[in-house]
Design a protein around this motif. Sequence first.
Motif, PDB file in Angstrom:
ATOM      1  N   ARG A   6       1.067  -1.578  -0.379  1.00 49.44           N
ATOM      2  CA  ARG A   6       0.005  -0.336   0.192  1.00 49.44           C
ATOM      3  C   ARG A   6       0.979   1.048  -0.072  1.00 49.44           C
ATOM      4  O   ARG A   6       1.148   0.996   0.681  1.00 49.44           O
ATOM      5  CB  ARG A   6      -1.122   0.321   1.524  1.00 49.44           C
ATOM      6  N   ARG A 148      -2.455  -9.226  -8.372  1.00 46.74           N
ATOM      7  CA  ARG A 148      -1.618  -8.758  -7.820  1.00 46.74           C
ATOM      8  C   ARG A 148      -1.574  -8.007  -9.023  1.00 46.74           C
ATOM      9  O   ARG A 148      -1.184  -6.647  -8.562  1.00 46.74           O
ATOM     10  CB  ARG A 148      -0.352  -9.160  -7.344  1.00 46.74           C
ATOM     11  N   GLU A 149      -0.876  -8.129 -10.077  1.00 44.62           N
ATOM     12  CA  GLU A 149      -0.563  -7.010 -11.262  1.00 44.62           C
ATOM     13  C   GLU A 149      -1.498  -6.598 -11.779  1.00 44.62           C
ATOM     14  O   GLU A 149      -1.100  -5.113 -12.271  1.00 44.62           O
ATOM     15  CB  GLU A 149       0.293  -7.931 -12.845  1.00 44.62           C
ATOM     16  N   GLY A 151      -4.331  -5.682 -10.214  1.00 45.71           N
ATOM     17  CA  GLY A 151      -4.367  -4.668  -8.976  1.00 45.71           C
ATOM     18  C   GLY A 151      -6.135  -5.090  -8.324  1.00 45.71           C
ATOM     19  O   GLY A 151      -6.746  -3.859  -7.482  1.00 45.71           O
ATOM     20  N   MET A 201      -5.687  -7.791   0.166  1.00 44.31           N
ATOM     21  CA  MET A 201      -6.405  -8.062  -1.375  1.00 44.31           C
ATOM     22  C   MET A 201      -6.598  -9.356  -1.724  1.00 44.31           C
ATOM     23  O   MET A 201      -6.445  -9.613  -2.634  1.00 44.31           O
ATOM     24  CB  MET A 201      -4.533  -7.256  -1.916  1.00 44.31           C
ATOM     25  N   ARG A 422      -6.272   2.507  -5.543  1.00 43.38           N
ATOM     26  CA  ARG A 422      -5.330   2.824  -6.274  1.00 43.38           C
ATOM     27  C   ARG A 422      -6.036   2.237  -8.199  1.00 43.38           C
ATOM     28  O   ARG A 422      -6.771   1.491  -7.673  1.00 43.38           O
ATOM     29  CB  ARG A 422      -4.635   1.776  -6.876  1.00 43.38           C
ATOM     30  N   VAL A 424      -7.052   1.592 -10.945  1.00 41.42           N
ATOM     31  CA  VAL A 424      -6.204   0.517 -12.071  1.00 41.42           C
ATOM     32  C   VAL A 424      -7.115   0.448 -13.076  1.00 41.42           C
ATOM     33  O   VAL A 424      -7.151   0.191 -14.196  1.00 41.42           O
ATOM     34  CB  VAL A 424      -7.883  -0.529 -11.393  1.00 41.42           C
ATOM     35  N   SER A 432      -3.158  -0.395 -14.634  1.00 42.62           N
ATOM     36  CA  SER A 432      -1.918  -0.732 -14.031  1.00 42.62           C
ATOM     37  C   SER A 432      -1.354  -2.137 -14.413  1.00 42.62           C
ATOM     38  O   SER A 432      -0.740  -2.298 -13.563  1.00 42.62           O
ATOM     39  CB  SER A 432      -2.991  -1.739 -13.194  1.00 42.62           C
TER      40      SER A 432
END
Length: 451
Positions: A6, A148-149, A151, A201, A422, A424, A432
């Motif tokens: 984060r 994860r990539e 997001g 997450m 964040r 995306v 992202s």
Amino acid sequence: MGVDLRLHMEILLKNAGHVLTMDDPNSELADVDIRLRDGVIAEIGPDLHSDGELVQASHCLITPGLVNTHHHLYQTLTRAVPGGQDALLFGWLKTLYPIWARFGPDEMFTSAQVGLAELALSGCTMSSDHLYLYPNGARLEDTIDAAREVGLRFHPTRGAMSIGESDGGLPPDALVEEERAILEDMIRVVDAFHDPSEGAMVRVGLAPCSPFSVSRDLMRDAALLARDKGVMLHTHLAENDEDIAYSLENFGCRPGQYAEDLGWTGDDVWHAHCVKLDRQEIDLFARSRTGVAHCPCSNCRLGSGIAPVRAMRDAGVKVGLGVDGSASNDSGNLVSEARQAMLLQRVARGADAMSAREALRIATRGGAEVLGRDDCGQIAVGKRADIAVWDMSGVEAAGSWDRAALLLAGPTRVRDLFVEGRPVVRDSAVVSFDLEAAVKRQNILAAKLVE
Ligand SMILES: [Zn+2]
């Protein structure tokens, strides 16, 4: 639990035209600012100030990010396969199993990237996934790496099949695993990737594919393991008439009874489809706080029927939405799925059976409740900053008298999407990661499977 990625970042959504908060009293706000900081909604009100990025939202509807409670992301590689286009569930599975048996880690990773990006563009900030086959070295973390990539907030489930053709099951023997190995890998992935903390997450669940693809023992052992580890349980249940017939013939009871007997009811369980739940089963789910992932497009696509969502909601059952796997939809557009949910209840029960606002609530807060996420699914101070921004100045919403009735008009693609504060999606494009490259890889992999 891993490295905390984060960032200290702040975004101010300025002059939000209309906000559907999905909070407890279902508040709707107009002309307010929303400040996102360090992953949470920090402030809501008029004339807020921020040193962070300003995002103008005056012609926009703002909703919590949509939540997808059922998917098989790997299936984005087998959309519109000719032999499966018009088949019923069991025939459809038999067409696709041999193709899926050729998958490996690359296929799992790329298809998950593409599927999650597709969801993001339709307003989805959190998705579960049900991965129940692990051919050629594929592992659950192939999909976690993809999430994860991209997001998105991710609830992958360690699925499983153990009864192959030679034991009277549906899948080919090459796609099933030994039950001892399944349980060992369930423990491994929970220990390695499950994050129980607020704002997580990644949360892992346990998910034998369906009562007809694993043994009674594995269903029971998975439930015991899930309680021991404090993770959720997920499977397919009561999807169509064949499913009910199979249950009556092989288990001597209906699916609800089977689930209850094996520990598969409770606040920590959600079942996909539930098209054929009867009155007693609906009451059982309400009483036990068991959740349902309603997948209207898949139910239409496979001709399974109309899930009794109105009756479920009236009885107090937790209901969320799922696009289901991309081989049985074959689209992964979650806001369109919400519209379909609204329309199907009207087909069954009349024009007042479900409003656009209620369907959108199921798609947001409803999904978050099904996945056990009190920290998500609503726009309120202190909740996670998972936000969808819908531009109402374009052609799809032109002439609309009620911007909050998003599901009656449009748009069906978000302008901006924020997950954990964040970006995306910005200006209707994924920012992202390199989606264009992923789509190219996906098409190359699909072409190889056709060979
Ligand atoms: Zn499914």
